[in-house]
Design a protein around this motif. Sequence first.
Motif, PDB file in Angstrom:
ATOM      1  N   ARG A  27       0.822  -1.248  -0.118  1.00  0.00           N
ATOM      2  CA  ARG A  27      -0.104  -0.057  -0.068  1.00  0.00           C
ATOM      3  C   ARG A  27       0.795   1.519   0.123  1.00  0.00           C
ATOM      4  O   ARG A  27       0.403   2.121   0.033  1.00  0.00           O
ATOM      5  N   VAL A  28       2.151   1.187  -0.055  1.00  0.00           N
ATOM      6  CA  VAL A  28       3.052   2.179  -0.053  1.00  0.00           C
ATOM      7  C   VAL A  28       3.108   2.735  -1.500  1.00  0.00           C
ATOM      8  O   VAL A  28       3.613   1.861  -2.295  1.00  0.00           O
ATOM      9  N   SER A  29       3.108   3.965  -1.585  1.00  0.00           N
ATOM     10  CA  SER A  29       3.314   4.336  -2.949  1.00  0.00           C
ATOM     11  C   SER A  29       4.980   4.445  -3.493  1.00  0.00           C
ATOM     12  O   SER A  29       5.281   4.162  -4.763  1.00  0.00           O
ATOM     13  N   LEU A  30       5.665   4.634  -2.404  1.00  0.00           N
ATOM     14  CA  LEU A  30       7.039   4.656  -2.876  1.00  0.00           C
ATOM     15  C   LEU A  30       7.399   3.090  -3.349  1.00  0.00           C
ATOM     16  O   LEU A  30       8.123   3.097  -4.471  1.00  0.00           O
ATOM     17  N   VAL A  31       6.931   1.878  -3.020  1.00  0.00           N
ATOM     18  CA  VAL A  31       7.205   0.716  -3.649  1.00  0.00           C
ATOM     19  C   VAL A  31       6.550   0.778  -4.876  1.00  0.00           C
ATOM     20  O   VAL A  31       7.291   0.137  -5.929  1.00  0.00           O
ATOM     21  N   HIS A  32       5.580   1.211  -5.004  1.00  0.00           N
ATOM     22  CA  HIS A  32       5.038   1.487  -6.595  1.00  0.00           C
ATOM     23  C   HIS A  32       5.873   2.233  -7.467  1.00  0.00           C
ATOM     24  O   HIS A  32       5.870   1.655  -8.580  1.00  0.00           O
ATOM     25  N   HIS A  33       6.498   3.437  -7.045  1.00  0.00           N
ATOM     26  CA  HIS A  33       7.478   4.015  -7.596  1.00  0.00           C
ATOM     27  C   HIS A  33       8.529   3.283  -7.997  1.00  0.00           C
ATOM     28  O   HIS A  33       9.021   3.363  -9.247  1.00  0.00           O
TER      29      HIS A  33
END
Length: 137
Positions: A27-33
Amino acid sequence: PDPTNILPLASLALVLANTQLSASSSRVSLVHHFRDIMQAVAVVALPFYMELPAGVFMYWLSNSAFSMLQIVGVRRILANPQARASFLGPLPRVALSPQTVEALNMKTPGPASVTMQPRQSDLPPSDARMTESAAGA
């Protein structure tokens, strides 16, 4: 190099699938980036991959396939409470000192918060018991 380019393309597909699968539950946006950057780098580096010997891709394909199976297997185990309990065992109980419990209670905001109480076995002996034991010694 592989003259058919099947091995580099299959390796790229597995790398993209692994990065997508490993970051999909976060759910962490940094992981998706980070996932997007890793996938872009893998696609941009494809011409360089095509120059590698076929033996490198045999290793890379088997390693990526094993990683994908591992991700899927771990997710299935963690999603099933009975399997998780039998595989990981019971969760350990953490004994907190009264000072830690008090510090946690002071930092807990709001009236709906749960007040933590230390177990009797976690409490230090009372002063009365300490003086009795000191007098008997």
